[in-house]
Design an enzyme around this catalytic site. Structure first.
Site, mmCIF file in Angstrom:
data_model
loop_
_atom_site.group_PDB
_atom_site.id
_atom_site.type_symbol
_atom_site.label_atom_id
_atom_site.label_comp_id
_atom_site.label_asym_id
_atom_site.label_seq_id
_atom_site.Cartn_x
_atom_site.Cartn_y
_atom_site.Cartn_z
ATOM 1 N N SER A 65 27.068 35.235 38.557
ATOM 2 C CA SER A 65 27.273 36.569 39.141
ATOM 3 C C SER A 65 28.730 36.875 39.456
ATOM 4 O O SER A 65 29.081 38.030 39.710
ATOM 5 C CB SER A 65 26.438 36.728 40.415
ATOM 6 O OG SER A 65 26.928 35.893 41.446
ATOM 7 N N LYS A 135 30.403 36.262 46.906
ATOM 8 C CA LYS A 135 30.676 37.576 46.312
ATOM 9 C C LYS A 135 32.091 38.009 46.720
ATOM 10 O O LYS A 135 32.745 37.387 47.548
ATOM 11 C CB LYS A 135 29.669 38.634 46.810
ATOM 12 C CG LYS A 135 28.207 38.300 46.599
ATOM 13 C CD LYS A 135 27.786 38.298 45.143
ATOM 14 C CE LYS A 135 26.304 37.961 44.986
ATOM 15 N NZ LYS A 135 25.918 37.776 43.561
#
Length: 246
Positions: A65, A135
């Site tokens: 991701s 993230k």
């Protein structure tokens, strides 16, 4: 008779007489190896715990991701010291945080390897079973983040130049979850993955009871270095798009 009162005379030891030894400092009693090794192991564990708790900790990247900034199975070092001095995560930083609201529910998690179990046991990596995500911070408290169509992503009304977005991806995803305009509340972060079309980030958890926001209290620290494997070694600076901050 000569006066010898002020004349020093040499005294020679009697060869047949034992001269007592001057007592030296007492010798330290050395521990046997059976006691020494467990003690050294205990000290090593305490040091590892202190380093993991207050300084840095290694984390394994479990998915793609964050490509191409981070690859699956990379190990990153996370700075846990800076937050102790009151510093908060800023825009553009890559952060590790505890799963804020079951974001990983329904995702199949790989069982930890033996190495991970050992490093987790001594505190150099998270313990098996701990759920963390990694993230990029896009917005902090008070920021407005917006996606329309395929982008660009706007921060406080200004389009962001995002060279870190995975090649072939668009800054915004042209689907229901990828279209939004939100304002980040104080004490929270809005986070997104660099592999935009392969990241279940804040965009897709707006119904989690927190609006997809990550509380600052769930942030473990900032990822600063890709430490392993060696060919992937690199630092993780804040991109120019966020300096000066919008």
């Amino acid at each position: 008779m000569a006066d010898t009162g002020d004349v020093a005379t040499e005294t020679r030891p009697d060869p047949g007489r034992e001269v007592p030894e001057t007592p030296g400092p007492p010798r330290r009693r050395r521990l046997s190896p059976w006691a020494e090794y467990p003690l050294l192991a205990a000290v090593a564990l305490v040091l590892a715990f202190l380093i993991k708790t207050f300084l840095v900790q290694a984390f394994l990247i479990p998915s793609g991701s964050m490509q191409n900034t981070l690859q699956e199975d990379d190990r990153v070092l996370v700075d846990k010291l800076t937050p102790w001095f009151g510093s908060e995560p800023d825009r553009g930083e890559v952060v590790v945080f505890r799963d804020p609201a079951d974001w990983l529910a329904g995702h199949e998690l790989r069982p930890p390897t033996t190495t991970q179990k050992v490093l987790g046991f001594v505190g150099l990596m998270p313990a098996a079973g701990e759920q963390h995500l990694i993230k990029r911070v896009i917005g902090v408290g008070g920021d407005t983040v917006e996606c329309q169509g395929t982008g660009p992503l706007k921060l406080n009304g200004r389009p962001l130049d995002e060279p870190y977005v995975y090649e072939g991806n668009t800054p915004c995803s042209d689907d229901a979850g990828g279209q939004f305009r939100i304002t980040v509340p104080a004490g929270h972060l809005w986070v997104m993955g660099d592999h935009r079309q392969h990241s279940q980030d804040s965009r897709y958890h707006r119904n989690d009871g927190r609006g997809g926001m990550v509380p600052l209290t769930d942030v473990v620290g900032r990822a600063v270095v890709v430490a392993w494997p060696v060919p992937h070694w690199s630092t993780l600076p804040v991109p120019d798009a966020f300096t000066p901050a919008p």
